[in-house]
Scaffold this motif. Structure first.
Motif, PDB file in Angstrom:
ATOM      1  N   THR A 141       0.833  -1.197   0.000  1.00 53.17           N
ATOM      2  CA  THR A 141       0.000   0.000   0.000  1.00 53.17           C
ATOM      3  C   THR A 141       0.872   1.252   0.000  1.00 53.17           C
ATOM      4  OG1 THR A 141      -1.733  -1.197   1.179  1.00 53.17           O
ATOM      5  CG2 THR A 141      -1.852   1.209   1.220  1.00 53.17           C
ATOM      6  N   ALA A 142       1.913   1.238   0.818  1.00 52.52           N
ATOM      7  CA  ALA A 142       2.821   2.396   0.879  1.00 52.52           C
ATOM      8  C   ALA A 142       3.486   2.639  -0.473  1.00 52.52           C
ATOM      9  CB  ALA A 142       3.873   2.178   1.952  1.00 52.52           C
ATOM     10  N   GLU A 143       3.883   1.575  -1.155  1.00 56.20           N
ATOM     11  CA  GLU A 143       4.499   1.725  -2.480  1.00 56.20           C
ATOM     12  C   GLU A 143       3.503   2.287  -3.489  1.00 56.20           C
ATOM     13  OE1 GLU A 143       7.776  -1.893  -2.141  1.00 56.20           O
ATOM     14  OE2 GLU A 143       5.776  -2.340  -2.900  1.00 56.20           O
ATOM     15  N   LEU A 144       2.244   1.857  -3.402  1.00 55.58           N
ATOM     16  CA  LEU A 144       1.215   2.397  -4.307  1.00 55.58           C
ATOM     17  C   LEU A 144       1.010   3.885  -4.068  1.00 55.58           C
ATOM     18  CD1 LEU A 144      -1.501  -0.404  -4.322  1.00 55.58           C
ATOM     19  CD2 LEU A 144      -0.063   0.320  -6.223  1.00 55.58           C
ATOM     20  N   PHE A 145       0.912   4.293  -2.791  1.00 53.29           N
ATOM     21  CA  PHE A 145       0.761   5.709  -2.475  1.00 53.29           C
ATOM     22  C   PHE A 145       1.935   6.512  -3.013  1.00 53.29           C
ATOM     23  CE2 PHE A 145      -1.966   4.796   1.520  1.00 53.29           C
ATOM     24  CZ  PHE A 145      -3.104   4.730   0.742  1.00 53.29           C
ATOM     25  N   LEU A 152      -2.945  11.273  -0.235  1.00 59.09           N
ATOM     26  CA  LEU A 152      -3.929  10.792   0.722  1.00 59.09           C
ATOM     27  C   LEU A 152      -3.261   9.853   1.705  1.00 59.09           C
ATOM     28  CD1 LEU A 152      -6.789   9.885  -1.781  1.00 59.09           C
ATOM     29  CD2 LEU A 152      -6.600  11.963  -0.433  1.00 59.09           C
ATOM     30  N   ASP A 153      -3.648   9.963   2.966  1.00 55.39           N
ATOM     31  CA  ASP A 153      -3.121   8.997   3.927  1.00 55.39           C
ATOM     32  C   ASP A 153      -4.153   7.896   4.134  1.00 55.39           C
ATOM     33  OD1 ASP A 153      -5.047   9.864   5.736  1.00 55.39           O
ATOM     34  OD2 ASP A 153      -3.652  11.043   6.913  1.00 55.39           O
ATOM     35  N   HIS A 154      -3.769   6.899   4.882  1.00 59.04           N
ATOM     36  CA  HIS A 154      -4.604   5.722   5.095  1.00 59.04           C
ATOM     37  C   HIS A 154      -5.976   6.096   5.649  1.00 59.04           C
ATOM     38  CE1 HIS A 154      -6.103   2.174   7.238  1.00 59.04           C
ATOM     39  NE2 HIS A 154      -5.447   1.471   6.333  1.00 59.04           N
ATOM     40  N   GLU A 155      -6.006   6.965   6.642  1.00 60.52           N
ATOM     41  CA  GLU A 155      -7.272   7.345   7.263  1.00 60.52           C
ATOM     42  C   GLU A 155      -8.207   8.049   6.291  1.00 60.52           C
ATOM     43  OE1 GLU A 155      -8.429   6.387  10.183  1.00 60.52           O
ATOM     44  OE2 GLU A 155      -6.581   5.228  10.348  1.00 60.52           O
ATOM     45  N   GLU A 156      -7.654   8.882   5.414  1.00 58.61           N
ATOM     46  CA  GLU A 156      -8.489   9.572   4.424  1.00 58.61           C
ATOM     47  C   GLU A 156      -9.116   8.572   3.457  1.00 58.61           C
ATOM     48  OE1 GLU A 156      -6.592  13.911   3.640  1.00 58.61           O
ATOM     49  OE2 GLU A 156      -5.294  12.201   3.163  1.00 58.61           O
ATOM     50  N   ILE A 157      -8.352   7.594   3.062  1.00 64.43           N
ATOM     51  CA  ILE A 157      -8.866   6.589   2.127  1.00 64.43           C
ATOM     52  C   ILE A 157      -9.949   5.755   2.798  1.00 64.43           C
ATOM     53  CG2 ILE A 157      -8.262   4.499   0.846  1.00 64.43           C
ATOM     54  CD1 ILE A 157      -5.551   5.887   0.288  1.00 64.43           C
ATOM     55  N   GLN A 215     -11.892   6.658   5.221  1.00 63.38           N
ATOM     56  CA  GLN A 215     -13.063   7.525   5.347  1.00 63.38           C
ATOM     57  C   GLN A 215     -13.804   7.640   4.015  1.00 63.38           C
ATOM     58  OE1 GLN A 215     -14.391   8.678   8.099  1.00 63.38           O
ATOM     59  NE2 GLN A 215     -16.078   9.591   6.942  1.00 63.38           N
ATOM     60  N   MET A 216     -13.091   7.779   2.924  1.00 66.55           N
ATOM     61  CA  MET A 216     -13.714   7.868   1.599  1.00 66.55           C
ATOM     62  C   MET A 216     -14.475   6.588   1.279  1.00 66.55           C
ATOM     63  SD  MET A 216     -10.644   9.763  -0.484  1.00 66.55           S
ATOM     64  CE  MET A 216     -11.405   9.636  -2.086  1.00 66.55           C
ATOM     65  N   ILE A 217     -13.895   5.450   1.601  1.00 70.28           N
ATOM     66  CA  ILE A 217     -14.557   4.166   1.336  1.00 70.28           C
ATOM     67  C   ILE A 217     -15.816   4.045   2.178  1.00 70.28           C
ATOM     68  CG2 ILE A 217     -14.337   1.659   1.600  1.00 70.28           C
ATOM     69  CD1 ILE A 217     -11.335   2.048   0.839  1.00 70.28           C
ATOM     70  N   ARG A 218     -15.724   4.428   3.446  1.00 63.05           N
ATOM     71  CA  ARG A 218     -16.896   4.372   4.323  1.00 63.05           C
ATOM     72  C   ARG A 218     -18.020   5.270   3.807  1.00 63.05           C
ATOM     73  NH1 ARG A 218     -13.414   4.387   9.682  1.00 63.05           N
ATOM     74  NH2 ARG A 218     -13.177   2.148   9.913  1.00 63.05           N
ATOM     75  N   GLU A 219     -17.665   6.470   3.406  1.00 63.90           N
ATOM     76  CA  GLU A 219     -18.664   7.406   2.888  1.00 63.90           C
ATOM     77  C   GLU A 219     -19.308   6.856   1.627  1.00 63.90           C
ATOM     78  OE1 GLU A 219     -16.628  11.121   2.444  1.00 63.90           O
ATOM     79  OE2 GLU A 219     -16.507  11.454   4.603  1.00 63.90           O
ATOM     80  N   ASP A 220     -18.522   6.236   0.771  1.00 67.30           N
ATOM     81  CA  ASP A 220     -19.053   5.660  -0.450  1.00 67.30           C
ATOM     82  C   ASP A 220     -20.019   4.520  -0.129  1.00 67.30           C
ATOM     83  OD1 ASP A 220     -19.076   5.341  -3.409  1.00 67.30           O
ATOM     84  OD2 ASP A 220     -18.214   3.390  -2.899  1.00 67.30           O
ATOM     85  N   ARG A 221     -19.654   3.662   0.809  1.00 67.28           N
ATOM     86  CA  ARG A 221     -20.514   2.556   1.195  1.00 67.28           C
ATOM     87  C   ARG A 221     -21.811   3.058   1.829  1.00 67.28           C
ATOM     88  NH1 ARG A 221     -15.972  -1.344   3.932  1.00 67.28           N
ATOM     89  NH2 ARG A 221     -15.069  -2.087   1.985  1.00 67.28           N
ATOM     90  N   ASP A 222     -21.683   4.073   2.680  1.00 63.63           N
ATOM     91  CA  ASP A 222     -22.863   4.603   3.364  1.00 63.63           C
ATOM     92  C   ASP A 222     -23.825   5.293   2.407  1.00 63.63           C
ATOM     93  OD1 ASP A 222     -21.824   3.643   5.716  1.00 63.63           O
ATOM     94  OD2 ASP A 222     -21.099   5.598   6.425  1.00 63.63           O
TER      95      ASP A 222
END
Length: 76
Positions: free
Chosen positions: A45-49, A60-65, A67-74
């Motif tokens: 994951t770090a290499e991809l970032f 983007l850091d891990h927490e932002e990603i 949060q984005m996934i959670r918002e998308d799911r919700d």
């Protein structure tokens, strides 16, 4: 080519890998070589970032990603 030796593997872990190798029709050495090679070819994951940022993508850091996934799911 280099060699890798792994010591102190539990009997259970050894049995699982040996069983999987046999099911794949391979020796334990062949099977683990393939698994190590496959894992090394996948970026972390770090290499991809790092790649994304290097190409000018968003930082983007891990927490932002997460949060984005959670918002998308919700939103569904």
């Amino acid at each position: 080519m280099k060699n890798i030796q792994v010591k102190n593997v539990s009997d259970e872990v050894h049995r699982v890998w040996k069983t999987r190798a046999a099911a794949a029709g391979m020796s334990l050495q062949e099977y683990l070589h393939r698994k190590l090679t496959e894992e090394a070819q996948r970026p972390t994951t770090a290499e991809l970032f790092e790649r994304i940022e290097h190409r000018g993508g968003p930082k983007l850091d891990h927490e932002e990603i997460v949060q984005m996934i959670r918002e998308d799911r919700d939103s569904r």
